[in-house]
Design an enzyme around this catalytic site. Structure first.
Site, PDB file in Angstrom:
ATOM      1  N   SER A 265     -94.971 -52.217  82.332  1.00 19.42           N
ATOM      2  CA  SER A 265     -94.088 -52.386  81.454  1.00 19.42           C
ATOM      3  C   SER A 265     -93.690 -50.637  81.158  1.00 19.42           C
ATOM      4  CB  SER A 265     -94.542 -52.983  80.119  1.00 19.42           C
ATOM      5  OG  SER A 265     -93.404 -53.499  79.389  1.00 19.42           O
TER       6      SER A 265
ATOM      7  N   ASP B 229     -91.367 -63.353  84.388  1.00 18.71           N
ATOM      8  CA  ASP B 229     -91.125 -62.171  83.641  1.00 18.71           C
ATOM      9  C   ASP B 229     -89.893 -62.111  83.399  1.00 18.71           C
ATOM     10  OD1 ASP B 229     -90.708 -59.588  82.276  1.00 18.71           O
ATOM     11  OD2 ASP B 229     -92.159 -58.701  83.705  1.00 18.71           O
TER      12      ASP B 229
ATOM     13  N   HIS C  49     -93.856 -61.923  80.918  1.00 15.71           N
ATOM     14  CA  HIS C  49     -94.089 -60.231  81.037  1.00 15.71           C
ATOM     15  C   HIS C  49     -95.654 -59.911  80.912  1.00 15.71           C
ATOM     16  CE1 HIS C  49     -93.357 -56.066  80.933  1.00 15.71           C
ATOM     17  NE2 HIS C  49     -93.565 -56.059  79.876  1.00 15.71           N
TER      18      HIS C  49
END
Lengths: 198, 373
Positions: free
Chosen positions: B148, B314, B347
């Site tokens: 991320s 995701d 995610h």
């Protein structure tokens, strides 16, 4: 099929850059990495096989050769290898053109549909041939564009690429294919191996 | 909570020119290490944390008393094996776990910075962290890894320091924030600033916190970390400790109760202004624009071996955005591998027990480590 690997390795010059398209579990890549060049990459559609390759320390990209070769610029590699998968593509012509754009040279191997056993199977049984190198049934085969050694040679004239080396593999014996023996090689060769250029 | 007692900090004296134009110096960078640096100093891995992460990657976080945020992946015999590797992780600047951030005192005014704190970027975060390499005498990292926002730092790190990492693993990230990413971050910021306790960022002066706004920000963000399928399977329409709907606005559904819980535990450990600053840094991240529309140029001189990883479910940083990084690297013949991991966990997959992911990271690192240089 170690013989096939050895033949491919013999064609490739040492320390060249190589892309193995449809690299499967990476065994050819491993073989070439040890014997020819560490500058080797693979592209493979199956997540599971990509994982296997990573576990072998190989640099592999998950992707579909039919669409994902376009990310590579022209002449990215000295050699691009396509081992026994040309027949599985929706558009083999496009794939060959892409191989020859991405690579300076391409090595393509094809399971020969002109082999006498294949011909006999269809002739006698009247069913789609099933052999060691073509183990699937007609309804679940990934191979939608089967061709023979002779077809491939013709294909080079149709779409315009040069064949620099053509070899036939039969019972681990390797021999050159030329215009005068094409009929027999197409009948007895189990695998055709071609080095091609634009 | 008394943060300072349990926190290692490196005072960075060297001036750091921030992207916003201001220069900072003599600022603290909080960090933690795991494992042992070997004699050759070639086994160090810099882990970069995500938006709400911190330096306490694994083991018990001394502040929250809970497991570190990447306990699944980092530790003895794990993917990032602390028996083998020396793991370094720094709290990002702008953060709230000891590194220089908006909750620090402004030496000029003797007041808490609040929104007077300079706006920082991913580039600034990375430029601050590289000081840790000098501190430990590490010439070249074995790897720089993060998911991320951590992945963005990985990309920025390799771009800024093309010779300082042998390998890099950007996970579930992007080379620039999409409109949708910015939109969700803006939603979170608006929730915070709309809280009447936010007080233009000066809540510390009044000894209060915009906890309602921060909780809503966290709740909204949390939804983006999960997948529809994952949520449906875990919660569906299940009711929370009741047999029937109550015809009111209590948390009837388990998902409501779950989100409220996520919001409330978050406000105990995170600073609202830091949330504003860090989300801003993510929004500003655009490695493509920085290199005039050609991401490849960001990595032009690197010899780093990359391994890009994305997850099927995701939708915050979808596979396609991760693949663009792969494409940019292939365009310059960089050494890059890529895999998309099958997972329903959205995610957040990179933080969770996703065996295929954990295996891939371990295999990549362990094989690369023994590879001849």
């Amino acid at each position: 099929m170690k013989t096939e690997y050895k033949i491919i390795a013999d064609i490739i010059e040492k320390n060249s850059s190589i892309l193995d398209v449809g690299c499967d579990d990476g065994s050819l890549m491993e073989f070439l990495k040890t014997n020819k060049s560490t500058n080797i990459r693979g592209i493979e559609i199956s997540k599971e096989k990509v994982q296997t390759c990573i576990a072998k320390g190989l640099t592999v990209i998950e992707g579909n050769a039919e669409f994902d070769l376009k990310q590579f610029p022209n002449d990215s590699f000295d050699y691009v290898i396509l081992g026994q998968t040309l027949q599985a593509f929706i558009n083999p012509e496009l794939v060959i053109k892409e191989l020859l754009r991405v690579g300076k040279k391409a090595i393509i191997t094809i399971p020969n549909f002109g082999h006498w056993k294949v011909r006999l199977d269809l002739l006698i049984k009247g069913t789609m041939p099933i052999t060691n190198s073509l183990p699937h049934n007609w309804y679940n085969t990934p191979n939608i564009h089967m061709c023979t050694i002779k077809d491939f040679v013709k294909f080079s004239e149709i779409i315009g690429f040069k064949i620099f080396k053509s070899l036939a593999l039969k019972n681990k014996n390797i021999s050159n294919i030329n215009n005068s023996n094409l009929f027999f090689k197409n009948l007895f060769g189990e695998l055709g191996i071609f080095l091609i250029e634009k | 909570m008394n943060i300072k007692e349990n926190i290692k900090t490196l005072m960075i004296e060297k001036p750091l020119k921030l992207d916003c134009g201001q220069t900072i110096s003599n600022f603290p960078l909080a960090y933690e290490t795991f494992g042992t640096l070997n004699e050759n100093k070639d086994n160090a891995i810099l882990v970069c944390h995500a938006l709400t992460g911190d330096q306490f990657v694994t083991g018990i976080n001394p502040i929250t008393k809970k497991d570190g945020w990447w306990t699944y992946a980092v530790g003895p015999n794990k993917s990032i094996d602390t028996n083998k590797y020396f793991v370094i992780c720094a709290n990002v600047i702008g953060g709230c776990m000891g590194s220089f951030g908006p909750s620090h005192e402004n030496p000029k005014t003797k007041k808490i910075y609040g929104t007077d704190f300079p706006v920082i970027t991913i580039n600034d975060m990375v430029n601050a962290q590289v000081n840790l390499l000098d501190f430990f005498g590490i010439d070249k990292l074995f790897s720089v890894v993060g998911g991320s926002m951590g992945g963005m730092q990985v990309l920025q790190f390799v771009s800024n320091f093309p010779n300082k990492a042998r390998t890099a693993i950007p996970i579930a990230c992007t080379s620039n924030h999409s409109a949708q990413n910015i939109a969700f971050n803006e939603l979170g910021r608006q929730a915070i600033t709309a809280d009447h306790n936010w007080l233009d960022g000066n809540y510390n002066l009044k000894n209060t916190v915009p906890d309602k706004g921060l909780a809503v920000a966290r709740m909204a963000a949390h939804i983006t970390y999960l997948s529809k399928k994952g949520l449906q399977e875990k919660f569906g329409r299940k009711l929370q400790e009741r047999d029937d709907l109550k015809f009111g606005f209590d948390a009837d559904f388990q998902i409501e109760s779950y989100l409220r819980h996520q919001g409330s535990v978050f406000v105990d450990r995170f600073d609202a202004n830091s949330y504003l600053y860090i989300t801003r840094a993510m929004d500003y991240f655009d490695l493509v624009k920085k290199f005039n529309g050609n991401l490849s140029n960001a990595f032009k001189n690197t010899k780093t071996k990359f391994f890009v990883i994305s997850f099927t479910s995701d939708w915050l940083y979808p596979t396609q955005e991760n693949k663009e990084i792969v494409i940019a690297l292939n365009a310059i013949k960089a050494n890059v591998g890529f895999v998309e991991i099958e997972s329903d966990k959205g995610h957040d997959s990179f933080l969770l027990d996703v065996p295929d992911f954990l295996k891939a990271v371990k295999n990549f690192l362990d094989k690369s480590f023994v590879e001849k240089l």
